[in-house]
Design a protein around this motif. Structure first.
Motif, PDB file in Angstrom:
ATOM      1  N   HIS A  65      41.919  37.895  51.820  1.00 58.41           N
ATOM      2  CA  HIS A  65      41.023  39.007  51.540  1.00 58.41           C
ATOM      3  C   HIS A  65      41.430  40.200  52.403  1.00 58.41           C
ATOM      4  O   HIS A  65      41.415  40.101  53.637  1.00 58.41           O
ATOM      5  CB  HIS A  65      39.569  38.630  51.854  1.00 58.41           C
ATOM      6  CG  HIS A  65      38.974  37.673  50.865  1.00 58.41           C
ATOM      7  ND1 HIS A  65      37.739  37.078  51.050  1.00 58.41           N
ATOM      8  CD2 HIS A  65      39.425  37.233  49.660  1.00 58.41           C
ATOM      9  CE1 HIS A  65      37.463  36.306  50.010  1.00 58.41           C
ATOM     10  NE2 HIS A  65      38.479  36.372  49.163  1.00 58.41           N
ATOM     11  N   HIS A  88      47.612  42.427  38.409  1.00 58.18           N
ATOM     12  CA  HIS A  88      46.204  42.055  38.296  1.00 58.18           C
ATOM     13  C   HIS A  88      46.096  40.603  37.837  1.00 58.18           C
ATOM     14  O   HIS A  88      46.908  40.133  37.039  1.00 58.18           O
ATOM     15  CB  HIS A  88      45.496  42.964  37.295  1.00 58.18           C
ATOM     16  CG  HIS A  88      45.209  44.340  37.824  1.00 58.18           C
ATOM     17  ND1 HIS A  88      44.149  44.613  38.662  1.00 58.18           N
ATOM     18  CD2 HIS A  88      45.858  45.523  37.639  1.00 58.18           C
ATOM     19  CE1 HIS A  88      44.147  45.896  38.963  1.00 58.18           C
ATOM     20  NE2 HIS A  88      45.172  46.471  38.358  1.00 58.18           N
ATOM     21  N   ASP A  90      43.246  37.555  36.404  1.00 51.37           N
ATOM     22  CA  ASP A  90      41.923  37.219  35.891  1.00 51.37           C
ATOM     23  C   ASP A  90      41.601  35.797  36.317  1.00 51.37           C
ATOM     24  O   ASP A  90      42.200  34.832  35.833  1.00 51.37           O
ATOM     25  CB  ASP A  90      41.899  37.334  34.366  1.00 51.37           C
ATOM     26  CG  ASP A  90      40.520  37.045  33.777  1.00 51.37           C
ATOM     27  OD1 ASP A  90      39.602  36.701  34.547  1.00 51.37           O
ATOM     28  OD2 ASP A  90      40.371  37.154  32.547  1.00 51.37           O
ATOM     29  N   GLN A  93      36.461  36.570  37.384  1.00 50.64           N
ATOM     30  CA  GLN A  93      35.568  37.498  38.054  1.00 50.64           C
ATOM     31  C   GLN A  93      34.750  38.290  37.029  1.00 50.64           C
ATOM     32  O   GLN A  93      35.212  38.541  35.914  1.00 50.64           O
ATOM     33  CB  GLN A  93      36.347  38.451  38.972  1.00 50.64           C
ATOM     34  CG  GLN A  93      37.303  39.407  38.278  1.00 50.64           C
ATOM     35  CD  GLN A  93      38.707  38.848  38.142  1.00 50.64           C
ATOM     36  OE1 GLN A  93      38.860  37.655  37.911  1.00 50.64           O
ATOM     37  NE2 GLN A  93      39.711  39.693  38.273  1.00 50.64           N
ATOM     38  N   LEU A  94      33.533  38.650  37.410  1.00 52.11           N
ATOM     39  CA  LEU A  94      32.633  39.369  36.518  1.00 52.11           C
ATOM     40  C   LEU A  94      32.891  40.865  36.583  1.00 52.11           C
ATOM     41  O   LEU A  94      33.346  41.385  37.615  1.00 52.11           O
ATOM     42  CB  LEU A  94      31.179  39.074  36.897  1.00 52.11           C
ATOM     43  CG  LEU A  94      30.759  37.600  36.837  1.00 52.11           C
ATOM     44  CD1 LEU A  94      29.343  37.425  37.354  1.00 52.11           C
ATOM     45  CD2 LEU A  94      30.889  37.073  35.414  1.00 52.11           C
ATOM     46  N   GLU A  97      31.540  42.801  39.605  1.00 49.17           N
ATOM     47  CA  GLU A  97      32.041  42.522  40.945  1.00 49.17           C
ATOM     48  C   GLU A  97      32.954  43.658  41.404  1.00 49.17           C
ATOM     49  O   GLU A  97      33.773  44.164  40.643  1.00 49.17           O
ATOM     50  CB  GLU A  97      32.780  41.185  40.962  1.00 49.17           C
ATOM     51  CG  GLU A  97      31.844  40.001  40.732  1.00 49.17           C
ATOM     52  CD  GLU A  97      32.565  38.667  40.810  1.00 49.17           C
ATOM     53  OE1 GLU A  97      32.320  37.932  41.779  1.00 49.17           O
ATOM     54  OE2 GLU A  97      33.369  38.385  39.910  1.00 49.17           O
ATOM     55  N   HIS A  99      35.159  43.693  44.098  1.00 48.91           N
ATOM     56  CA  HIS A  99      36.477  43.419  44.651  1.00 48.91           C
ATOM     57  C   HIS A  99      37.507  43.370  43.520  1.00 48.91           C
ATOM     58  O   HIS A  99      37.167  43.172  42.354  1.00 48.91           O
ATOM     59  CB  HIS A  99      36.482  42.101  45.439  1.00 48.91           C
ATOM     60  CG  HIS A  99      36.187  40.898  44.607  1.00 48.91           C
ATOM     61  ND1 HIS A  99      34.918  40.469  44.311  1.00 48.91           N
ATOM     62  CD2 HIS A  99      37.017  40.008  43.984  1.00 48.91           C
ATOM     63  CE1 HIS A  99      34.962  39.390  43.564  1.00 48.91           C
ATOM     64  NE2 HIS A  99      36.230  39.084  43.341  1.00 48.91           N
ATOM     65  N   VAL A 101      41.015  41.547  42.177  1.00 50.27           N
ATOM     66  CA  VAL A 101      41.838  40.344  42.334  1.00 50.27           C
ATOM     67  C   VAL A 101      43.259  40.649  41.863  1.00 50.27           C
ATOM     68  O   VAL A 101      43.471  41.108  40.738  1.00 50.27           O
ATOM     69  CB  VAL A 101      41.265  39.165  41.527  1.00 50.27           C
ATOM     70  CG1 VAL A 101      42.095  37.901  41.777  1.00 50.27           C
ATOM     71  CG2 VAL A 101      39.807  38.918  41.891  1.00 50.27           C
ATOM     72  N   CYS A 111      42.543  39.176  47.246  1.00 52.83           N
ATOM     73  CA  CYS A 111      41.502  40.107  46.834  1.00 52.83           C
ATOM     74  C   CYS A 111      41.516  41.330  47.741  1.00 52.83           C
ATOM     75  O   CYS A 111      41.687  41.206  48.959  1.00 52.83           O
ATOM     76  CB  CYS A 111      40.122  39.456  46.914  1.00 52.83           C
ATOM     77  SG  CYS A 111      39.898  38.052  45.802  1.00 52.83           S
TER      78      CYS A 111
END
Length: 232
Positions: A65, A88, A90, A93-94, A97, A99, A101, A111
């Motif tokens: 992180h 990027h 997937d 994550q929503l 959100e 942050h 990824v 992240c």
């Protein structure tokens, strides 16, 4: 016992080292056939070691992180990562959100955390190493490194050096069964008698697996995750 670095298995250690050196603004040095990005001021080091292709089957992974001072800083970090060869990812994550990824050139997830994250405040650019694992593992590493638990709730734990810097966290019981060697592991240095430190780790719940050609001892924590112990 000192935590030197997180070591990543790499198909191209030099390329990964260039990516992370550019992203974190660190210098790279050769180290035991790999490349090390030393950490300073409590920041954890990163090491990239040549390794054969990953075996098929489930494997456990930790991820990093990175912190942000502002939204602009977060966007700049993302843009820099993409220019250096990142992408990027997937991971479910929503949309809400905050942050971001990403993956490095060999697909290791990390992240870029939004600004204002209180848990990582003051931890530095490399704010956290996030791992799977139950509370037992966090307690083991707290005792192994003499780092206090700075979070201990609902099976989630985190430790941090008394000097501050990068936190290491475990998010609860491991989901995937362990069938292959981990692609990342902790690299430790025994600051005294190496064997005495290994014996102490065994009493805490670790297992000694094998001694490598250069005298480094490969071990496993109570959840079976490999780590290495070097002599000073």
């Amino acid at each position: 016992m000192r935590l030197l670095a997180v070591t990543f298995d790499a198909q191209d250690p030099a390329r990964l080292a260039r990516f992370w050196a550019g992203l974190l603004g660190r210098a790279a040095v050769e180290d035991r056939g790999g490349v090390l990005l030393p950490g300073e001021g409590g920041q954890l080091g990163l090491r990239f070691s040549p390794a054969p292709p990953v075996e098929a089957g489930p494997s456990r992974h930790l991820h990093l992180h990175l912190t942000s001072a502002s939204l602009t800083d977060q966007q700049d970090t993302v843009e820099t990562a993409l220019k250096l060869g990142g992408s990027h990812l997937d991971v479910g994550q929503l949309p809400e959100e905050e942050h971001v990824v990403l993956g490095d050139p060999e697909g290791n997830a990390f992240c870029v955390i939004e600004p204002g994250n209180s848990f990582l405040a003051g931890c530095g650019p490399l704010g956290e190493v996030a791992c799977d694992g139950p509370r037992e593992v966090g307690v083991f590493w707290s005792q192994a490194l003499s780092w206090p638990l700075v979070w201990d709730q609902n099976q989630e734990t985190a430790i941090q050096s008394p000097r501050g810097g990068t936190k290491v966290a475990w998010g609860g019981p491991t989901v995937a069964p362990k069938r292959t060697r981990n692609r990342q592991c902790f690299d430790l240095i025994a600051e005294g008698d190496q064997q005495a430190q290994i014996d102490r780790l065994v009493t805490l719940g670790a297992a000694a697996l094998e001694t490598e050609d250069d005298g480094v001892v490969l071990m496993a924590d109570p959840d079976g995750n490999e780590f290495r112990v070097r002599g000073h």
